[in-house]
Write a protein that holds these residues in place. Structure first.
Motif, mmCIF file in Angstrom:
data_model
loop_
_atom_site.group_PDB
_atom_site.id
_atom_site.type_symbol
_atom_site.label_atom_id
_atom_site.label_comp_id
_atom_site.label_asym_id
_atom_site.label_seq_id
_atom_site.Cartn_x
_atom_site.Cartn_y
_atom_site.Cartn_z
ATOM 1 N N VAL A 87 0.807 -1.228 0.000
ATOM 2 C CA VAL A 87 0.000 0.000 0.000
ATOM 3 C C VAL A 87 0.840 1.278 0.000
ATOM 4 C CG1 VAL A 87 -1.879 -1.171 1.215
ATOM 5 C CG2 VAL A 87 -0.175 0.095 2.534
ATOM 6 N N ALA A 88 2.171 1.182 0.131
ATOM 7 C CA ALA A 88 2.986 2.406 0.226
ATOM 8 C C ALA A 88 4.386 2.164 -0.320
ATOM 9 C CB ALA A 88 3.052 2.891 1.680
ATOM 10 N N ASP A 89 5.164 3.248 -0.443
ATOM 11 C CA ASP A 89 6.517 3.192 -0.990
ATOM 12 C C ASP A 89 7.491 2.519 -0.031
ATOM 13 O OD1 ASP A 89 5.737 4.500 -3.271
ATOM 14 O OD2 ASP A 89 6.489 6.464 -2.655
ATOM 15 N N LEU A 90 8.504 1.894 -0.617
ATOM 16 C CA LEU A 90 9.610 1.336 0.167
ATOM 17 C C LEU A 90 10.251 2.408 1.038
ATOM 18 C CD1 LEU A 90 11.799 -1.012 0.598
ATOM 19 C CD2 LEU A 90 13.064 0.126 -1.231
ATOM 20 N N SER A 91 10.430 3.613 0.482
ATOM 21 C CA SER A 91 11.136 4.681 1.192
ATOM 22 C C SER A 91 10.313 5.292 2.325
ATOM 23 C CB SER A 91 11.564 5.773 0.207
ATOM 24 O OG SER A 91 10.460 6.244 -0.526
ATOM 25 N N VAL A 92 9.068 4.882 2.497
ATOM 26 C CA VAL A 92 8.259 5.293 3.650
ATOM 27 C C VAL A 92 8.165 4.152 4.653
ATOM 28 C CG1 VAL A 92 5.971 6.010 4.440
ATOM 29 C CG2 VAL A 92 6.924 6.997 2.357
ATOM 30 N N VAL A 93 7.719 2.987 4.188
ATOM 31 C CA VAL A 93 7.491 1.857 5.088
ATOM 32 C C VAL A 93 8.790 1.373 5.721
ATOM 33 C CG1 VAL A 93 6.608 -0.503 5.259
ATOM 34 C CG2 VAL A 93 5.482 1.147 3.754
ATOM 35 N N TYR A 94 9.823 1.201 4.901
ATOM 36 C CA TYR A 94 11.085 0.646 5.400
ATOM 37 C C TYR A 94 11.719 1.523 6.477
ATOM 38 C CZ TYR A 94 15.690 -1.634 5.131
ATOM 39 O OH TYR A 94 16.856 -2.296 5.423
ATOM 40 N N PRO A 95 11.877 2.847 6.238
ATOM 41 C CA PRO A 95 12.466 3.670 7.308
ATOM 42 C C PRO A 95 11.609 3.738 8.563
ATOM 43 C CG PRO A 95 12.615 4.788 5.187
ATOM 44 C CD PRO A 95 11.717 3.618 4.992
ATOM 45 N N MET A 96 10.294 3.826 8.409
ATOM 46 C CA MET A 96 9.447 3.908 9.601
ATOM 47 C C MET A 96 9.537 2.620 10.415
ATOM 48 S SD MET A 96 8.366 6.895 9.763
ATOM 49 C CE MET A 96 7.499 6.538 11.288
ATOM 50 N N ALA A 97 9.550 1.481 9.726
ATOM 51 C CA ALA A 97 9.657 0.206 10.430
ATOM 52 C C ALA A 97 11.007 0.084 11.126
ATOM 53 C CB ALA A 97 9.456 -0.949 9.445
ATOM 54 N N ARG A 98 12.076 0.406 10.380
ATOM 55 C CA ARG A 98 13.409 0.269 10.930
ATOM 56 C C ARG A 98 13.706 1.319 11.997
ATOM 57 N NH1 ARG A 98 14.272 -4.421 10.663
ATOM 58 N NH2 ARG A 98 16.128 -3.786 11.811
ATOM 59 N N GLY A 99 13.028 2.464 11.945
ATOM 60 C CA GLY A 99 13.257 3.503 12.946
ATOM 61 C C GLY A 99 12.482 3.280 14.228
ATOM 62 N N THR A 100 11.219 2.864 14.082
ATOM 63 C CA THR A 100 10.393 2.604 15.262
ATOM 64 C C THR A 100 10.920 1.415 16.051
ATOM 65 O OG1 THR A 100 8.472 3.405 14.026
ATOM 66 C CG2 THR A 100 8.038 2.201 16.056
ATOM 67 N N GLY A 101 11.301 0.355 15.328
ATOM 68 C CA GLY A 101 11.760 -0.864 15.993
ATOM 69 C C GLY A 101 12.937 -0.662 16.930
ATOM 70 N N PRO A 102 14.040 -0.052 16.450
ATOM 71 C CA PRO A 102 15.193 0.131 17.331
ATOM 72 C C PRO A 102 14.927 1.031 18.530
ATOM 73 C CG PRO A 102 15.860 0.313 15.059
ATOM 74 C CD PRO A 102 14.368 0.278 15.068
ATOM 75 N N LEU A 103 14.083 2.056 18.352
ATOM 76 C CA LEU A 103 13.789 2.938 19.481
ATOM 77 C C LEU A 103 13.099 2.163 20.597
ATOM 78 C CD1 LEU A 103 13.784 5.766 20.686
ATOM 79 C CD2 LEU A 103 11.558 6.148 19.591
ATOM 80 N N ILE A 104 12.086 1.360 20.223
ATOM 81 C CA ILE A 104 11.391 0.549 21.227
ATOM 82 C C ILE A 104 12.332 -0.512 21.792
ATOM 83 C CG2 ILE A 104 9.418 -0.959 21.658
ATOM 84 C CD1 ILE A 104 7.995 0.386 19.316
ATOM 85 N N ALA A 105 13.127 -1.123 20.901
ATOM 86 C CA ALA A 105 14.061 -2.160 21.356
ATOM 87 C C ALA A 105 15.114 -1.593 22.300
ATOM 88 C CB ALA A 105 14.738 -2.817 20.147
ATOM 89 N N PHE A 106 15.523 -0.345 22.067
ATOM 90 C CA PHE A 106 16.517 0.301 22.927
ATOM 91 C C PHE A 106 16.014 0.347 24.374
ATOM 92 C CE2 PHE A 106 18.299 4.104 24.937
ATOM 93 C CZ PHE A 106 19.649 3.947 24.694
ATOM 94 N N PHE A 107 14.774 0.803 24.545
ATOM 95 C CA PHE A 107 14.209 0.879 25.895
ATOM 96 C C PHE A 107 13.823 -0.511 26.413
ATOM 97 C CE2 PHE A 107 13.436 5.196 24.261
ATOM 98 C CZ PHE A 107 14.063 5.916 25.259
ATOM 99 N N GLY A 108 13.429 -1.409 25.475
ATOM 100 C CA GLY A 108 13.110 -2.770 25.889
ATOM 101 C C GLY A 108 14.325 -3.488 26.448
ATOM 102 N N ALA A 109 15.494 -3.265 25.831
ATOM 103 C CA ALA A 109 16.724 -3.896 26.326
ATOM 104 C C ALA A 109 17.068 -3.387 27.723
ATOM 105 C CB ALA A 109 17.875 -3.617 25.362
ATOM 106 N N ILE A 110 16.748 -2.121 27.998
ATOM 107 C CA ILE A 110 16.995 -1.564 29.329
ATOM 108 C C ILE A 110 16.053 -2.183 30.357
ATOM 109 C CG2 ILE A 110 16.895 0.554 30.703
ATOM 110 C CD1 ILE A 110 17.720 2.091 28.172
ATOM 111 N N LEU A 111 14.767 -2.288 29.992
ATOM 112 C CA LEU A 111 13.755 -2.760 30.935
ATOM 113 C C LEU A 111 13.790 -4.281 31.106
ATOM 114 C CD1 LEU A 111 10.748 -0.525 29.784
ATOM 115 C CD2 LEU A 111 12.170 -0.228 31.817
#
Length: 286
Positions: A87-111
């Protein structure tokens, strides 16, 4: 972060962006996830055979549960990602997925894993996420009237990325499961979970194989290779460092989107990529 772990992440970045390009080109396929899961099961079976022949792992119920949950998370991630590409461009979906994931994972690794990254690593994680957000379109993504489907599917995919990153990090660092085993079992169970759906649509399955067998085989090789390298990196470095550093793949993905898929705005994407590189350097030094 040790240089050996950073080297593994850099190699994985190229393989990850490359298989996502192949997946984007097969966005119209209804069974592409099942096709490349089947290819992975076949192509990587000799590696798993050698693993068990050399040093058969002794698995208990905790290991089995870890592998099952990992497989479910990876299956949900794959389906969400492929839907986003439809439903959307690679240059939208891919960065949003790859950007959201590490941010949550960063805090998840801490918790969850009890990691305590320093301020430089925290700054690096924020720079990576900021660069990824700018790469995906920046503030214009939030304007009224803008098609939000790519944003929403990207964020949902990112949530699954964060979940499996922390979970698999626990599996290889605490339970000491083999990265090869974690990735292979995930693909095997995903293949089995999607098999009834594929068989129920047999009329479309063969034509899709004829049309998409090359990208499916490409993902079957590059996907497991890239993620296995990441899991080995997690064994050497904190998950809170490895997860954001994986976003080096954004530079490759930005170039693919602009040059190979004609999605444009190369200068903005290169600026965002530079921010990501700065963030990764902070993580490496931190």
């Amino acid at each position: 972060m040790p240089l050996s772990a950073l080297a593994l992440v850099i190699i994985a970045a190229f393989t990850h962006a490359s298989w996502n390009l192949l997946a984007k080109r097969a966005a119209d396929s209804r069974h592409f996830v099942w096709l490349y899961s089947a290819g992975t099961v076949l192509l990587w079976a000799p590696v798993i055979g050698l693993l068990f022949w050399h040093d058969a792992p002794q698995l208990d119920w905790r290991d089995g549960l870890a592998l099952l949950v990992s497989a479910l998370l990876h299956t949900a991630y794959s389906l969400a990602l492929q839907r986003g590409y439809k439903v959307a461009d690679l240059s939208v979906v891919y960065p949003m997925a790859r950007g959201t994931g590490p941010l949550i994972a960063f805090f998840g690794a801490i918790l969850v894993l009890g990691e305590r990254p320093g301020w430089l690593a925290a700054l690096g994680a924020l720079l990576v996420v900021a660069g990824v957000f700018w790469l995906a379109g920046g503030p214009q993504l939030l304007r009224p009237g803008t098609d939000k489907r790519g944003l929403l599917w990207g964020v949902l995919t990112g949530a699954f990325i964060a979940a499996y990153t922390v979970w698999d990090g626990y599996s290889v660092k605490v339970l000491l499961l083999s990265p090869f085993l974690v990735d292979y079992v995930g693909n095997l169970l995903r293949f089995m979970l999607l098999l009834p759906r594929a068989l129920a649509d047999r009329a479309a399955l063969w034509p899709e194989w004829l049309r998409y067998w090359k990208p499916a085989l490409g993902v079957s090789v590059l996907g497991p290779l890239g993620y296995t390298l990441v899991l080995f990196a997690m064994q050497q470095a904190p998950v809170s460092h490895v997860a954001p550093a994986r976003e080096l793949s954004m530079m490759v993905g930005a170039w693919y989107g602009a040059k190979l898929l004609d999605e444009g705005e190369l200068s903005r994407r290169l600026l965002a990529a530079a921010i990501i590189v700065a963030g990764v350097l902070c993580l490496a030094l931190g």
